[in-house]
Design a protein around this motif. Sequence first.
Motif, PDB file in Angstrom:
ATOM      1  N   GLY A 423      87.101  27.166  70.508  1.00 51.84           N
ATOM      2  CA  GLY A 423      87.559  28.553  70.524  1.00 51.84           C
ATOM      3  C   GLY A 423      86.424  29.531  70.735  1.00 51.84           C
ATOM      4  N   GLU A 424      86.451  30.635  69.993  1.00 53.89           N
ATOM      5  CA  GLU A 424      85.420  31.672  70.114  1.00 53.89           C
ATOM      6  C   GLU A 424      84.536  31.629  68.874  1.00 53.89           C
ATOM      7  N   VAL A 425      83.270  31.328  69.097  1.00 52.63           N
ATOM      8  CA  VAL A 425      82.348  31.094  67.977  1.00 52.63           C
ATOM      9  C   VAL A 425      81.151  32.037  68.081  1.00 52.63           C
ATOM     10  N   THR A 426      80.856  32.701  66.970  1.00 57.46           N
ATOM     11  CA  THR A 426      79.644  33.504  66.868  1.00 57.46           C
ATOM     12  C   THR A 426      78.859  33.026  65.653  1.00 57.46           C
ATOM     13  N   ILE A 427      77.595  32.701  65.858  1.00 58.82           N
ATOM     14  CA  ILE A 427      76.743  32.217  64.767  1.00 58.82           C
ATOM     15  C   ILE A 427      75.537  33.145  64.664  1.00 58.82           C
ATOM     16  N   THR A 428      75.369  33.733  63.491  1.00 57.95           N
ATOM     17  CA  THR A 428      74.286  34.697  63.300  1.00 57.95           C
ATOM     18  C   THR A 428      73.475  34.324  62.064  1.00 57.95           C
ATOM     19  N   ALA A 429      72.178  34.196  62.244  1.00 57.10           N
ATOM     20  CA  ALA A 429      71.285  33.978  61.102  1.00 57.10           C
ATOM     21  C   ALA A 429      70.664  35.317  60.710  1.00 57.10           C
ATOM     22  N   LYS A 430      70.671  35.592  59.426  1.00 54.73           N
ATOM     23  CA  LYS A 430      70.074  36.819  58.909  1.00 54.73           C
ATOM     24  C   LYS A 430      68.584  36.834  59.228  1.00 54.73           C
ATOM     25  N   PRO A 431      68.000  37.990  59.524  1.00 52.24           N
ATOM     26  CA  PRO A 431      66.555  38.049  59.797  1.00 52.24           C
ATOM     27  C   PRO A 431      65.754  37.398  58.673  1.00 52.24           C
ATOM     28  N   GLY A 432      64.825  36.524  59.061  1.00 50.97           N
ATOM     29  CA  GLY A 432      63.985  35.852  58.084  1.00 50.97           C
ATOM     30  C   GLY A 432      64.608  34.616  57.472  1.00 50.97           C
TER      31      GLY A 432
END
Length: 455
Positions: A423-432
């Motif tokens: 499907g539609e996937v967004t993966i975001t890591a927090k800064p640091g």
Amino acid sequence: MAIRVGIDLTASALDRAGKSNHSGDEELIEWAKIHTPTDEVVVPYDTLESPPEDIEATKKLLDKLAVLKLNGGLGTTMGCTGPKSVIEVRNGFTFLDLIVIQIESLNKKYGSNVPLLLMNSFNTHEDTLKIVEKYTNSSIEIHTFNQSQYPRVVADEFLPWPSKGKTDKDGWYPPGHGDIFPSLMNSGKLDLLLSQGKEYVFIANSDNLGAIVDMKILNHLIHKQNEYCMEVTPKTLADVKGGTLISYEGRVQLLEIAQVPDAHVNEFKSIEKFKIFNTNNLWVNLKAIKRLVEADALKMEIIPNPKEVDGVKVLQLETAAGAAIRFFDHAIGINVPRSRFLPVKATSDLQLVQSDLYTLVDGFVTRNSARTNPSNPSIELGPEFKKVGNFLGRFKSIPSIVELDSLKVYGDVWFGSGIVLKGEVTITAKPGVKLEIPDGAVIENKVHFLKRHTF
């Protein structure tokens, strides 16, 4: 090194080229004269007759063909040194390995002799000569030749940079793939091919994995005696700036965004009106090339490409091979399936072709039939993934993406093995924060991971 300076470097030409991104008013298209090409001009691929299945008849067709790959580009945008064609694409094979394997397979199957030519630039020539030594025992003829090199022009003075003392490599540039026709002639390779009975050359970018020899196209061109064919394919929102074919004053012509009046740029980008774009897969008659080059008849539009090198603003005056279409007799486009346009311009493209979305057989990259969506997933990777080395290091294995629609990855993200994306996937890591996605994870539809341990 022999240098052929064929671009007009007069002050007036430089002034026209430097006026704007539109190459000067003189080269703008009269919008009212543009017409949509008919199916006779841009032929639908599915209307082409199937070539004869007889091996001997196919051999006769192939013996009229040479394959030429544009090999002048470096892999610098993906963090590599040397020719882009030696980047590993899949299963340890480079672009060039796959091209050689494909042609070997054809020649072996039909007993034909399709040669491979590589047009290098001065940036890639020496490295390529060393690289092709690995194919010494190959059953195909491999020829290399160098395209021209032109002096960069100092933008505010309209003077060749080498004349101002810049005599090293940075003072020069390869003038785009429109230079292929005179360079093929000047190198002696054109006459060599003609002496071998070759009639057509199939030209394509070395990084387009979809640009393989197509017997239906070759058969059509030989029987219809088309001197030039441009493969076009349906435009998507990702291709809105790509050149398109139009009928203009009775001839088929390539329309580039730089030629479009400002008032019509949005109209040009519309996928409703201009539905196709140039893949840069070209099929050209060799005798026609010789005739036009000898007559100095290929007066292609100059494309000004502004750069900044060592703090100096310079102009590169380039031409595009697709613009030559209007000079050839019986020139056509063929509206081909999207599968014939599979370029690898960034690591996001590399992820597509290394995934289970494709398989590799005899050098041919084939799409997985389990994918029901005719479009490939859109993939957007952050700067941490830009260089090939960093990209490969962040994946234990490339995730399954057969059921993926879109993927966006931001930040310091690392992928385990056996991951499935759907499907539609967004993966975001927090800064640091280093975000590690564990082995075997199945991620489906707009999931955001912001912390270290979210599973």
